[in-house]
Design an enzyme around this catalytic site. Sequence first.
Site, short mmCIF file in Angstrom:
data_model
loop_
_atom_site.label_atom_id
_atom_site.label_comp_id
_atom_site.label_asym_id
_atom_site.label_seq_id
_atom_site.Cartn_x
_atom_site.Cartn_y
_atom_site.Cartn_z
CB SER A 92 -0.99 -0.01 1.17
OG SER A 92 -0.31 -0.07 2.38
CG HIS A 93 2.73 3.06 2.41
ND1 HIS A 93 2.28 2.25 3.41
CD2 HIS A 93 2.03 4.20 2.51
CE1 HIS A 93 1.36 2.89 4.10
NE2 HIS A 93 1.18 4.07 3.58
CB THR A 130 -5.97 6.02 8.98
OG1 THR A 130 -5.08 6.41 7.92
CG2 THR A 130 -7.36 5.89 8.41
CD GLU A 145 -2.84 -3.16 3.69
OE1 GLU A 145 -3.34 -4.06 3.01
OE2 GLU A 145 -1.62 -2.89 3.68
NE ARG A 192 8.34 -3.25 8.62
CZ ARG A 192 9.60 -2.86 8.76
NH1 ARG A 192 10.40 -2.78 7.72
NH2 ARG A 192 10.07 -2.54 9.95
P1 NDP Z 1 -0.53 -3.69 10.40
O1 NDP Z 1 -1.75 -3.85 11.21
O2 NDP Z 1 -0.35 -4.52 9.20
O3 NDP Z 1 0.74 -3.90 11.31
C1 NDP Z 1 0.98 -3.06 12.41
C2 NDP Z 1 2.24 -3.48 13.13
O4 NDP Z 1 1.97 -4.66 13.87
C3 NDP Z 1 3.42 -3.80 12.22
O5 NDP Z 1 4.58 -3.31 12.80
C4 NDP Z 1 3.40 -5.33 12.17
O6 NDP Z 1 4.67 -5.90 11.91
C5 NDP Z 1 2.92 -5.66 13.56
N1 NDP Z 1 2.25 -6.95 13.64
C6 NDP Z 1 1.30 -7.44 12.81
N2 NDP Z 1 0.91 -8.66 13.21
C7 NDP Z 1 1.63 -8.95 14.33
C8 NDP Z 1 1.69 -10.06 15.21
N3 NDP Z 1 0.93 -11.12 15.03
N4 NDP Z 1 2.54 -10.01 16.24
C9 NDP Z 1 3.33 -8.93 16.44
N5 NDP Z 1 3.32 -7.86 15.64
C10 NDP Z 1 2.49 -7.86 14.60
O7 NDP Z 1 -0.34 -2.14 10.00
P2 NDP Z 1 -1.47 -1.08 9.62
O8 NDP Z 1 -2.39 -1.72 8.67
O9 NDP Z 1 -2.01 -0.45 10.83
O10 NDP Z 1 -0.59 0.01 8.84
C11 NDP Z 1 0.04 -0.37 7.63
C12 NDP Z 1 0.98 0.71 7.18
O11 NDP Z 1 0.23 1.83 6.72
C13 NDP Z 1 1.92 1.25 8.24
O12 NDP Z 1 3.21 1.27 7.68
C14 NDP Z 1 1.44 2.64 8.54
O13 NDP Z 1 2.45 3.58 8.84
C15 NDP Z 1 0.82 3.02 7.22
N6 NDP Z 1 -0.20 4.05 7.38
C16 NDP Z 1 0.05 5.31 6.89
C17 NDP Z 1 -0.89 6.31 7.02
C18 NDP Z 1 -0.61 7.68 6.54
O14 NDP Z 1 -1.48 8.53 6.65
N7 NDP Z 1 0.53 7.96 6.02
C19 NDP Z 1 -2.16 6.07 7.67
C20 NDP Z 1 -2.29 4.74 8.20
C21 NDP Z 1 -1.33 3.77 8.04
P3 NDP Z 1 5.02 -6.50 10.43
O15 NDP Z 1 5.21 -5.30 9.57
O16 NDP Z 1 6.26 -7.31 10.62
O17 NDP Z 1 3.82 -7.32 10.04
#
Ligand code: NDP
Length: 334
Positions: free
Chosen positions: A46-47, A159, A187, A308
Amino acid sequence: MELVHLTLEQGHELAMRCLLVSGCDRENATAVAQRMIQAEGDKCHSHGLFRLPWYCHAVKSGRANGKARPRIEQLAPAVIRVDGDNGFAPLGQTLGHPALVACARQNGIASLALVNMFHIAAMWPEVEALAIDGLCAFAFTASYPYMAPAGGKTPLYGTNPMGFAWPRQDQPPLVFDQASSAMARGEIEICARDGRSVPETAGVGPDGKPTTEPNEVLAGAQLGFGGYKGASLALMIELLAGALIGDFLSFESLADDAGMAGPPKGGEFMIAIDPAKHGDPHGFLQRGERLFSAILAQQGTRLPSSRRFTNRVVTAQHGFHIPQRLYQQIMALQ
Ligand code: NDP
């Protein structure tokens, strides 16, 4: 869904060509393309290239400055500001990074206000880079009003994501980076594009009722993760990345866009902490490792960011895929 395979180098080349043709100079195009391919490399689609048409249109329309020259300013001994010159965020972030590292090492803690730039995307690249330099880091940004406040039904907050990173010895940092909404907007857009539903907690439709239809949520309002708790974090981030640093709140950013449907313009607030200047300069790394080992000793756990880092290794070797439709859209940009 039909997919097109690309190596990271091919993806970078593709992004560069589109950005240059759209009106970016080489310095700006390189910073944006690198950040996008970094996201593809970690399978944070998504980025990644998904955003390329949006960015190119923003430059072509004159909304974003493809030839930005960000400027750095010291506001106080431990406070730095980078003005992005109305360009995309990655160049300003690149300029701010070494200054923030030096300032945090000197003072024990320092903050960086990034202002006047377009689309601060994911938080992990910035905080991860700071933790690789041995610092503990936080990053916050707002965007457009997509999320309703607790109890409300009308979009008001972005968000608003937050990133956190902790340095580790001889291995990649511990990083988490998450939206304050139940789902990141990108997403939901990808679910809409691919014809998939979203969980009922993701948001409400224009009628204020919960729905699993992504297009309904996009037209209505997203909801905070964990209800009012996520909404309060989004509120905090509006204040830190908007009011505190003198940049837009999410609804102000949308008003500034004035219907052009470009990427959000706004700011990012970062804090970097030097552990060597805090309570346990010799033991903090080991204490962190003790905690991580205790987490991983439980079945079913993993550390945030491990997905990641695994993806990064695989993608470097095998490349990545984008939907055929996106590929065609990108080819038409050149
Ligand atoms: P996710 O819910 O996919 O993940 C959030 C964090 O939780 C990540 O660091 C992920 O690590 C970790 N995680 C996920 N599953 C587990 C698990 N089972 N156990 C431990 N840790 C876990 O992220 P979001 O959907 O909330 O956000 C996605 C991206 O979108 C982010 O990079 C965010 O910065 C970006 N975003 C940007 C916005 C903007 O306005 N610019 C607005 C909203 C979001 P891992 O990556 O290893 O899965």
